[in-house]
Scaffold this motif. Structure first.
Motif, PDB file in Angstrom:
ATOM      1  N   ARG A 134       1.175   5.027   0.260  1.00  0.00           N
ATOM      2  CA  ARG A 134       0.367   6.100   0.809  1.00  0.00           C
ATOM      3  C   ARG A 134       0.585   7.433   0.110  1.00  0.00           C
ATOM      4  NH1 ARG A 134      -1.343   3.330   5.411  1.00  0.00           N
ATOM      5  NH2 ARG A 134      -0.235   1.421   5.072  1.00  0.00           N
ATOM      6  N   ARG A 135       1.492   7.464  -0.849  1.00  0.00           N
ATOM      7  CA  ARG A 135       1.821   8.748  -1.464  1.00  0.00           C
ATOM      8  C   ARG A 135       1.255   8.894  -2.875  1.00  0.00           C
ATOM      9  NH1 ARG A 135       1.829  10.160   2.373  1.00  0.00           N
ATOM     10  NH2 ARG A 135       3.338  10.213   4.044  1.00  0.00           N
ATOM     11  N   PRO A 195      -6.680   5.514  -3.378  1.00  0.00           N
ATOM     12  CA  PRO A 195      -7.117   4.995  -2.071  1.00  0.00           C
ATOM     13  C   PRO A 195      -6.678   3.552  -1.864  1.00  0.00           C
ATOM     14  CG  PRO A 195      -8.940   6.060  -3.224  1.00  0.00           C
ATOM     15  CD  PRO A 195      -7.790   6.016  -4.181  1.00  0.00           C
ATOM     16  N   ALA A 196      -6.413   3.198  -0.603  1.00  0.00           N
ATOM     17  CA  ALA A 196      -5.948   1.852  -0.260  1.00  0.00           C
ATOM     18  C   ALA A 196      -6.916   0.797  -0.791  1.00  0.00           C
ATOM     19  CB  ALA A 196      -5.799   1.723   1.256  1.00  0.00           C
ATOM     20  N   ILE A 237       0.846  -1.181   0.000  1.00  0.00           N
ATOM     21  CA  ILE A 237       0.000   0.000   0.000  1.00  0.00           C
ATOM     22  C   ILE A 237       0.892   1.245   0.000  1.00  0.00           C
ATOM     23  CG2 ILE A 237      -1.872   1.202   1.181  1.00  0.00           C
ATOM     24  CD1 ILE A 237      -2.574  -1.611   0.085  1.00  0.00           C
TER      25      ILE A 237
END
Lengths: 311, 140
Positions: B7-8, B12-13, B5
């Protein structure tokens, strides 16, 4: 999983401190099994709200009920509160700290607590005072999770943690929540991390609820429109949509709106990011608050208020 | 199987989990009968909200790719791997040859990506959601 049964319901909650109102007329509902972020600037009332939920503080006005129990009558064993200052005895070893948890909590789960401590390689015979910030937070979290709470209240759990410790601890926390369906309410300043951690949000500002609801729902009812300015202000085509925030940079306008019907006219419409949405609300105190249907307290639930008033 | 995953990257996850599962199904990393990691494992390893993982799995279930078995977890139902879509297929060979001609003609990586996207758009514009996911821009 939990068919929208409420873990927490606040009705017209108000709290007056010496210097004025820390919370004013807060009403919202947090369904069970959700992981909820509590966001707001310093002094917004986050810690006050958590302390009332933890039954550490008594509200000046209104009520807060947990798991459908009458206000103040909830079983304190079902809730765990991890305060920001993480009150632990520095002279105790980790094992002694867990023993204290065992003695004080009838539902205590020693293995769950030890697992949390071991996952971080924290020696059980080390004195709490000698631990690093991340290790201390881990022990405090072990103490909270060992209680096997149904509602876990965390005040800034990630403050002062390095990124590795933060990810590890959040992994532990989310894993526990996944296994037991624990409801989590945690205050945080780290907006960028909210999107993955939380599926529910409550935004406080100036002691009032500005936003509350399911993250996807909150995002889906907002639209960002950007385009070239024609004359002064926003295009007339956007005038009838409720406006959260508008910004101008040179010839460009950016407007965050809650569309009331299809968005037409000049400009490009896009979905907002969570951080963008939160910042817009925090910067615009005059924007109308939004509580989505799942976060609204039902009219018949107000019965608690009448009962307390009558009594 | 472990989800990465990021995050940058702004995706969206939830979508990253859907995309990475589909990618694993296309490449044969996941085959029918395999169990997807539980929401608890994903939460512990990647610090992702378990409700997010479950939502991604429901989306995959809606598309008929996986099925939940009560008390056991979520299992792969069908694969997305196609014999003609592997890196050992003739189609892939033709693409590699074409890339080499494009590079020979002086095209930069971005020029090639633009051409491919444009041709794909023309071919699959009226197509199904599969076209959208292969370009990586899910229109959800």
């Amino acid at each position: 999983m939990h068919a929208g049964e409420p873990a927490l319901e606040a009705h017209g909650l108000g709290m007056r401190h010496r210097r004025g109102w820390a919370l004013r007329d807060c009403s919202f509902r947090l369904p069970a099994g959700r992981i909820c972020g509590l966001v707001g600037p310093n002094g917004a009332g986050k810690t006050t709200l958590l302390s009332i939920a933890a039954q550490v503080l008594e509200p000046t006005r209104g009520t807060l009920s947990l798991f459908g129990a009458a206000p103040g009558a909830a079983d304190p064993g079902r809730t765990a509160f991890l305060a920001q200052e993480q009150p632990l005895f520095r002279g105790f070893t980790v094992a002694e700290t867990l023993r204290l948890g065992r003695e004080l909590n009838p539902r205590w789960d020693q293995r769950a607590a030890e697992d949390v401590v071991r996952a971080g390689d924290v020696p059980l015979d080390a004195k709490v005072g000698t631990l690093s910030g991340g290790q201390r937070t881990r022990v405090a979290l072990a103490l909270a999770l060992g209680k096997r709470p149904d509602l876990l209240l965390l005040d800034e759990p990630m403050a002062n943690l390095d990124p590795v410790a933060r990810k590890e601890l959040m992994g532990t926390l989310l894993g526990e929540a996944a296994e037991r369906g624990t409801t989590v309410l945690m205050s945080t300043h780290v907006l960028a991390e909210l999107e993955d951690l939380c599926d529910y949000l409550v935004v406080l500002s100036g002691g009032e609820v500005r936003l509350a609801g399911d993250v996807d729902e909150l995002l889906s009812v907002h639209t960002v429109v950007t385009g070239a300015k024609e004359g002064e202000g926003l295009p007339a085509s956007l005038a009838h949509h409720p406006l959260v925030e508008s910004r101008f940079s040179g010839r460009q306008f950016t407007a965050l709106i809650r569309p009331d019907g299809p968005v037409t006219g000049p400009g490009e419409a896009d979905d907002p990011g969570l951080e963008e949405l939160l910042l817009a609300y925090l910067r615009s105190p005059e924007a109308p608050p939004l509580i989505t249907p799942t976060a609204q307290v039902r009219a018949q639930d107000q019965a608690y208020d009448t009962r307390t008033v009558a009594a | 199987m472990e989800f990465r995953i990021d995050r940058r990257n702004g995706v969206p996850a939830f979508q990253q989990i859907v995309q990475q599962t589909k990618q694993a199904l296309r490449l044969g990393v996941l085959v029918p009968g395999d169990r997807l990691p539980t929401a608890k494992v994903v939460a512990e390893v990647s610090a992702v909200n378990p409700n997010t993982t479950l939502k991604a799995y429901r989306e995959l279930e809606r598309e008929g790719l996986v099925e939940p078995r009560p008390g056991q977890g979520t299992f792969v139902r069908r694969t997305l791997a196609r014999p003609s879509a592997g890196t050992d297929s003739p189609l892939y060979g033709e693409l590699v040859a074409w890339m080499s001609r494009a590079a020979g003609a002086g095209l930069e990586q971005e020029d090639v990506a633009a051409l491919v996207a444009s041709a794909m758009e023309k071919q699959y514009a009226t197509g199904t959601a599969t076209a959208a996911t292969t370009t990586g821009s899910t229109g959800e």
